[in-house]
Design an enzyme around this catalytic site. Structure first.
Site, short mmCIF file in Angstrom:
data_model
loop_
_atom_site.label_atom_id
_atom_site.label_comp_id
_atom_site.label_asym_id
_atom_site.label_seq_id
_atom_site.Cartn_x
_atom_site.Cartn_y
_atom_site.Cartn_z
N GLY A 10 0.80 -1.21 0.00
CA GLY A 10 0.00 0.00 0.00
C GLY A 10 0.84 1.27 0.00
N SER A 34 -5.76 -6.27 -2.76
CA SER A 34 -7.15 -5.90 -3.05
C SER A 34 -7.27 -4.41 -3.33
CB SER A 34 -8.05 -6.29 -1.88
OG SER A 34 -7.69 -5.60 -0.70
N PHE A 80 -0.05 -2.81 8.71
CA PHE A 80 -0.79 -1.82 7.92
C PHE A 80 -2.09 -2.37 7.34
CE2 PHE A 80 3.70 -0.47 7.14
CZ PHE A 80 3.62 0.82 7.65
N LYS A 84 -9.62 1.02 4.36
CA LYS A 84 -9.35 2.33 4.95
C LYS A 84 -10.21 3.48 4.44
CE LYS A 84 -5.75 3.55 1.61
NZ LYS A 84 -4.40 4.10 1.42
N SER A 124 -4.86 5.63 13.41
CA SER A 124 -5.28 6.77 12.60
C SER A 124 -5.80 7.89 13.49
CB SER A 124 -6.37 6.33 11.62
OG SER A 124 -7.01 7.45 11.04
N ALA A 125 -5.62 9.12 13.04
CA ALA A 125 -6.20 10.26 13.75
C ALA A 125 -7.71 10.25 13.68
CB ALA A 125 -5.65 11.56 13.18
N TYR A 148 -14.86 2.83 9.95
CA TYR A 148 -13.40 2.71 9.79
C TYR A 148 -12.69 3.18 11.05
CZ TYR A 148 -8.65 4.07 8.64
OH TYR A 148 -7.29 4.25 8.68
N LYS A 152 -10.36 1.07 14.10
CA LYS A 152 -9.04 1.43 14.63
C LYS A 152 -9.08 1.57 16.15
CE LYS A 152 -6.58 1.65 10.82
NZ LYS A 152 -5.47 0.69 10.56
N ASN A 178 -2.35 13.30 8.22
CA ASN A 178 -2.69 13.28 6.78
C ASN A 178 -1.44 13.07 5.93
OD1 ASN A 178 -4.76 15.04 8.28
ND2 ASN A 178 -5.81 14.58 6.37
N GLY A 293 -19.57 16.08 8.48
CA GLY A 293 -18.59 15.56 9.43
C GLY A 293 -17.24 16.23 9.40
#
Length: 337
Positions: A10, A34, A80, A84, A124-125, A148, A152, A178, A293
């Site tokens: 990835g 995938s 990882f 996502k 992740s944030a 998602y 996490k 990011n 959001g």
């Protein structure tokens, strides 16, 4: 020392493979491909001049995963692998819960069976959700707003329970902000399937003519130019953060959660104009409605990463944009051609 890298083909995974090889580690990669491309690993081998085994399998295939552990002497894991896309997780939550959680449970069980006690987990944030106080610190209460993000958060809890039950384990859970940019060679970079969900891939695809313009989602936020502000970090800084985390775990036990970001934010229009300067290409854009959001501002408190891991981001926005453009200009259709 041999590191199993799940999801190593990835975007972040392939750059971390390069950073690990450059740092002298041996690696074994597991990826289902995938939503990634075998070519990224071929190019990682070319960039570093080093070979490594690649196993095409899904973490849901516990039998195949067992064979990977049985056939390789693995000392630590960087995890990882997972789905996502925030929007997709909202429309297909069961797929995300099954893939991300069950796959990780299989991985943890194999680690336990084979005596592998060190892990760097890709968090992740998004676990922070809607926050009004900035910068975001690791002890900020978690309110993920998508399936998602909730996977996490749940996985952080599951891994923490594993560490409690196995106090000789050492885990670093890294919460990314990011990631953007690409390897400076221009050989590997971000190559999203379909319409990009993230800002820089969309901008760079406009720059090479694959898309007619960028839609800026809202220009009426309480920020200096009205557009959202985010903490953008160069993917190679992020990759090097994983190397620092592995070194930390050589002597540390227990679990630590660490933000990886730059500690400052850039608005959508700031990023757009920085990319225009780096590429010399004018990026047409139009203002669209806000996305549900989206919060006005998000950036990390990165003091823990500096004190605990001895790591801090080194590359600025100009370099992030230049490296993104080099990748996209050299590979206008990504890994497809």
């Amino acid at each position: 020392m041999t590191i199993l890298v799940t999801g190593g083909a990835g975007y972040i995974g392939s750059h971390t493979c390069v950073a690990l090889l450059d740092a002298g580690y041996d690696i074994v990669v597991v990826d289902s491909f995938s939503n990634s491309f075998p070519k990224s690993l071929e190019r990682a081998k070319q960039i570093t001049g080093k070979e490594f085994p690649v196993h095409r399998t899904d973490l849901l295939n516990d039998t195949a995963l067992y064979e990977v552990f049985r056939g390789n002497k693995i000392d630590a894991v960087i995890h990882f692998a997972g789905l996502k896309a925030v929007g997709e997780s909202v429309s297909d939550p069961l797929r995300y819960y099954e893939n991300n959680i069950v796959g990780t449970l299989n991985l943890l069980a194999n680690m336990q069976n084979f005596g592998v006690k060190q892990m760097v987990f890709s968090s992740s944030a998004t676990v922070y959700g809607m926050q009004n106080s900035m910068p975001v610190k690791e002890d900020t209460p978690l309110f993920p707003t998508s399936p998602y993000g909730r996977t996490k958060m749940m996985l952080e809890m599951i891994i923490s329970d594993m560490v409690t039950a196995n106090p000789d384990w050492g885990v670093a859970s890294l919460r990314y902000f990011n990631p953007i940019g690409a390897h400076r060679s221009g050989r590997i970079g971000e190559n999203p399937n379909g319409i990009p969900n993230n800002l820089l891939p969309f901008i760079s695809q406009v720059a090479v003519g694959r898309r007619p313009y960028l839609t800026v989602n809202g220009d009426d936020y309480p920020t200096p130019d009205g557009t959202c502000i985010r903490d953008y970090i160069h993917v190679m800084d992020l990759a090097e953060g994983h190397v620092h985390a592995l070194r930390y775990l050589e002597t540390a036990k227990g679990i630590e959660t660490v933000n990886l970001g730059t500690g400052r934010g850039y608005s959508v229009l700031e990023v757009l104009h920085a990319f225009e300067k780096a590429s010399g290409v004018n990026i047409p854009y139009q203002i669209g409605p806000r996305r549900p959001g989206d919060i006005p501002i998000s950036y990390a408190d990165v003091s823990k990463a500096h004190t605990l891991l001895g790591w801090s981001a080194k590359r600025d926005l100009a370099e992030m944009c230049m490296d993104t453009w080099r990748w996209q200009a050299n590979n206008p259709h990504g890994y497809d051609k």
